[in-house]
Scaffold this motif. Sequence first.
Motif, PDB file in Angstrom:
ATOM      1  N   LYS A  22       0.835  -1.206   0.000  1.00  0.00           N
ATOM      2  CA  LYS A  22       0.000   0.000   0.000  1.00  0.00           C
ATOM      3  C   LYS A  22       0.867   1.252   0.000  1.00  0.00           C
ATOM      4  N   ALA A  48       1.325   3.980  -3.163  1.00  0.00           N
ATOM      5  CA  ALA A  48       1.046   5.413  -3.023  1.00  0.00           C
ATOM      6  C   ALA A  48       2.248   6.246  -3.446  1.00  0.00           C
ATOM      7  N   ASN A  69       2.071   8.297  -7.263  1.00  0.00           N
ATOM      8  CA  ASN A  69       1.974   9.747  -7.183  1.00  0.00           C
ATOM      9  C   ASN A  69       3.325  10.441  -7.286  1.00  0.00           C
ATOM     10  N   TYR A  94      -2.810  12.834  -1.583  1.00  0.00           N
ATOM     11  CA  TYR A  94      -1.500  12.220  -1.375  1.00  0.00           C
ATOM     12  C   TYR A  94      -0.388  13.266  -1.378  1.00  0.00           C
ATOM     13  N   PRO A 145       2.098   9.153   2.323  1.00  0.00           N
ATOM     14  CA  PRO A 145       2.124   7.795   1.757  1.00  0.00           C
ATOM     15  C   PRO A 145       1.306   6.774   2.536  1.00  0.00           C
ATOM     16  N   ASP A 151      -3.828   5.456   2.943  1.00  0.00           N
ATOM     17  CA  ASP A 151      -4.762   4.337   2.814  1.00  0.00           C
ATOM     18  C   ASP A 151      -4.545   3.259   3.872  1.00  0.00           C
TER      19      ASP A 151
END
Length: 460
Positions: free
Chosen positions: A71, A75, A79, A256, A268, A271
């Motif tokens: 996860k 991220a 991004n 983000y 980061p 989530d």
Amino acid sequence: MACSASTCQSNCYRNEEHEDESSLPSPKSIANNGNHHGLCFKCKTNRPMSSSSGDGERFCGDCFRSNLFSKFRQAVTSNAMITPTDNVLVAFSGGASSRVALQFVHEMQQRAQKNFEASMDRSLPVFGVGVAFVDESAICSVPSCEVSQGFEEIRDIVSNLAPPTKELLIVPIESVCSSESNDGKDQLRKLLDAVTDATGKEDLQAHLRMLSLQKVASENGYNRLVLGSCTLRIACHVILATVKGKGYSLPADIQYVDARWNVPVVLPLRDCLAAELNMLCHLDGFKTTEVIRSPCTGINGLVSSFVKLLREENPSRESTIVRTAGKLTPFHFNRIPEINDSNVPLATRRRQKRHNLKPNESISSESFCSICNSPLSRSDLLSLGNVETCHTNSVVFSAECCSSCQFQILPKDPVLVENFRTLLPQTLLSQAKHSKADNLSLLRAQIQDCLLSDAQDDET
């Protein structure tokens, strides 16, 4: 004539029907069979962890950790948060969220270092990592012995990380108010004492904390600031911004990336659930510490308790809040500025261009609150235009702030507002001066069609 189950009157088929129903697997057994009789959902080998935190009921310890790191890495890469040429500063508070953020950034750096050493041409540099802790002991009643012990624990956490070594920067929060003539402590205390609202005082302290991180990052050559804000923290902020009347600026704070600051801020762990981060610290034995941790009061405390109660009833509710708020249109600064450096790999630049927001997918805003740096709406700008002709600095300064800061932070008496303005850090005042110039330019552009030219003025 043979009978059937639908026409039989002697009930001779009834027992067979019950036997057939009893032989069907229950929904629970179906789930277990799909999960290989209670084994890990991913590796199908180990037993899953017995916990009520996020994926702990589906994954074993190793797969749980791997899924959580995935996860984080997704991220970061999606991004374009960190590139090989970056110098990253991790904001460390001592809690589980910032501890995991530090650990994951460290592991990404380790992997990049191994790839660099294994490559033949050394074409990909390795990003640098530093750690910053904001010391708020000047405004909190904490015994000096506890503060010193907390600093030692933080130093141990950072020094115990495997190479590459990390620079630790302990930043006094009063440094934003310091100058050559004073250390800033008295000015900071007077500034906070001027705010009578408990919620407003906490919000101002949070703004000063961000200013401290921005200052130390700029002075030490860092171009990224990593915060360990998880889903729980962001869910609380969503509700807080709503009840404080900051709905317009809400999309700016929950993305983000937030590049409205001099040093872009990245999230980061957006989530990741707080329960998952706590579980990981427990599994891997990550040491955490509480140097200065004062409970929230006022609206902040009520919302924090409310969201935690929702999470106890249903752990997925904090994620639901964040996903719902994530549908709001972000601002143009919710992306990393595009890189034109030829030293940055082409793949990195392509990834950043692919994931950056398009102009028609974002809201443009060049005007920000003089205190909290929140983007101002058009109605705020129109209100500011109505008071520009006033010669009272306190009235103009109040109009340059968002409605939330006006209500909760600024004093009601104009004389006290002027005194409050003189106590603000110079960085905020210079930022407000720059924002004011942008406000005037934007207002003039908005009413340009209504203005008369010099030739038209002579004709009239």
